[in-house]
Design an enzyme around this catalytic site. Structure first.
Site, PDB file in Angstrom:
ATOM      1  N   ASN A 162       0.801  -1.224   0.000  1.00 56.69           N
ATOM      2  CA  ASN A 162       0.000   0.000   0.000  1.00 56.69           C
ATOM      3  C   ASN A 162       0.835   1.275   0.000  1.00 56.69           C
ATOM      4  O   ASN A 162       0.354   2.328  -0.414  1.00 56.69           O
ATOM      5  CB  ASN A 162      -0.930  -0.031   1.229  1.00 56.69           C
ATOM      6  CG  ASN A 162      -1.571   1.301   1.494  1.00 56.69           C
ATOM      7  OD1 ASN A 162      -2.525   1.684   0.823  1.00 56.69           O
ATOM      8  ND2 ASN A 162      -1.038   2.046   2.456  1.00 56.69           N
ATOM      9  N   TYR A 220       3.249   9.180 -11.551  1.00 58.06           N
ATOM     10  CA  TYR A 220       2.394   8.532 -10.543  1.00 58.06           C
ATOM     11  C   TYR A 220       1.377   7.600 -11.200  1.00 58.06           C
ATOM     12  O   TYR A 220       1.363   6.390 -10.908  1.00 58.06           O
ATOM     13  CB  TYR A 220       1.730   9.593  -9.643  1.00 58.06           C
ATOM     14  CG  TYR A 220       0.741   9.000  -8.671  1.00 58.06           C
ATOM     15  CD1 TYR A 220       1.165   8.206  -7.608  1.00 58.06           C
ATOM     16  CD2 TYR A 220      -0.628   9.221  -8.815  1.00 58.06           C
ATOM     17  CE1 TYR A 220       0.253   7.646  -6.716  1.00 58.06           C
ATOM     18  CE2 TYR A 220      -1.543   8.671  -7.929  1.00 58.06           C
ATOM     19  CZ  TYR A 220      -1.098   7.884  -6.892  1.00 58.06           C
ATOM     20  OH  TYR A 220      -2.004   7.325  -6.018  1.00 58.06           O
ATOM     21  N   LYS A 279       0.893   3.253 -11.360  1.00 53.74           N
ATOM     22  CA  LYS A 279      -0.336   2.535 -10.990  1.00 53.74           C
ATOM     23  C   LYS A 279      -0.828   1.664 -12.157  1.00 53.74           C
ATOM     24  O   LYS A 279      -1.376   0.582 -11.935  1.00 53.74           O
ATOM     25  CB  LYS A 279      -1.409   3.524 -10.524  1.00 53.74           C
ATOM     26  CG  LYS A 279      -1.027   4.287  -9.253  1.00 53.74           C
ATOM     27  CD  LYS A 279      -0.755   3.361  -8.055  1.00 53.74           C
ATOM     28  CE  LYS A 279      -0.575   4.116  -6.747  1.00 53.74           C
ATOM     29  NZ  LYS A 279      -0.301   3.251  -5.602  1.00 53.74           N
TER      30      LYS A 279
END
Ligand code: NAD
Length: 245
Positions: free
Chosen positions: A88, A153, A157
């Site tokens: 996470n 970023y 992902k």
């Protein structure tokens, strides 16, 4: 739902990770909170002190395979198994492509992607020996749509989604399920660091009419970690109120 299971939650010191840690503890798991600094790990353990005996704090360099393997071995020694890994920990970015430095690029890729690979490898080795386990990743809605700045970023992902779907296929034969949760805008420090107008603009486009709370996301992580999701692997579960961008 997680009685007698042991989970490691990276970035478990605050925000979504701390909510996952709490949710897992409420459901009977032992939880190991992994953070970047001993100080923040200690603060998180204090917040969870009612679960003393079922919590442990670690702060390895998540990109160092030897260090991670050693702390995961110590987790197994302490609690007897490592059943659930939640990758996470993550950092966000708003930097324009015109401004990115290679240092920032590397910093984001290291924690958002390399650490996920390193921790998954170390956990999978243990889980294979144990006869199974669950690996869960925190993705993001921007891993589906991209975003208009800070392109590295969302790129990490997208990669996390690819890793999730690939590892699900590779590790299924070893009884290891691999899934991801893709939160929308969620009320944590990461979001309070964003420009207010940006958050408002995103929230206005959310059909369910609000920004997500860390517990909304933690509930999805509970389901995917539990035996209720026994036949679920390789999914990226959106928890974003049907956000449209
Ligand atoms: P946060 O900033 O509140 O927490 C990030 C966590 O990552 C912290 O616990 C921090 O200690 C940890 N971390 C950062 N760098 C680290 C390092 N080098 N080593 C170990 N730990 C490190 O953020 P959050 O909103 O709770 O984000 C958690 C995850 O959720 C991230 O992967 C983020 O990309 C993802 N996410 C957040 C949102 C949101 O709106 N908040 C939306 C989609 C996805």
């Amino acid at each position: 739902m997680l009685k007698n299971k042991t989970a490691v939650v990276t970035g478990g010191t605050r925000g979504i990770g701390l909510a996952i840690a709490r949710k897992y503890l409420e459901n009977g798991a032992n939880v190991v909170v992994a953070g970047s600094r001993q100080e923040t790990v200690d603060q998180a353990l204090e917040k969870l002190q009612e679960y003393e005996g079922h919590i442990m704090g670690i702060c390895p360099n998540l990109c160092d395979p030897q260090e991670v393997a050693a702390v995961f071995a110590s987790v197994r020694e302490r609690f007897g198994s490592l059943d659930i890994l939640v990758n996470n920990a993550g950092i966000s970015s708003r930097t324009s492509i015109y401004e990115y430095t290679m240092e920032e690029f590397t910093r984001i890729v290291d924690i958002n992607l390399k650490a996920v690979c390193v921790c998954s490898q170390a956990a999978a080795r243990i889980m294979k020996e144990q006869g199974g386990g669950v690996i869960l990743n925190t993705s993001s809605m921007v891993g589906e749509y991209g975003q208009a700045s800070g392109c590295i970023y969302p790129t990490t992902k997208f990669a996390v989604n690819g890793l999730t779907r690939s590892l699900a296929r590779e590790l299924a034969r070893d009884g290891i399920r691999v899934n991801a949760v893709a939160p929308g805008v969620t009320n944590t420090d990461m979001v309070s660091a964003l420009p207010k107008e940006m958050v408002e603009r995103i929230a206005a486009g959310i059909p369910l009419g609000r920004v997500g709370e860390p517990m909304d996301v933690a509930n999805a992580f509970l389901y995917l970690a539990s035996d209720m999701a026994d036949y679920v692997t390789g999914v990226v579960l959106r928890v974003d109120g049907a956000t449209m961008v």
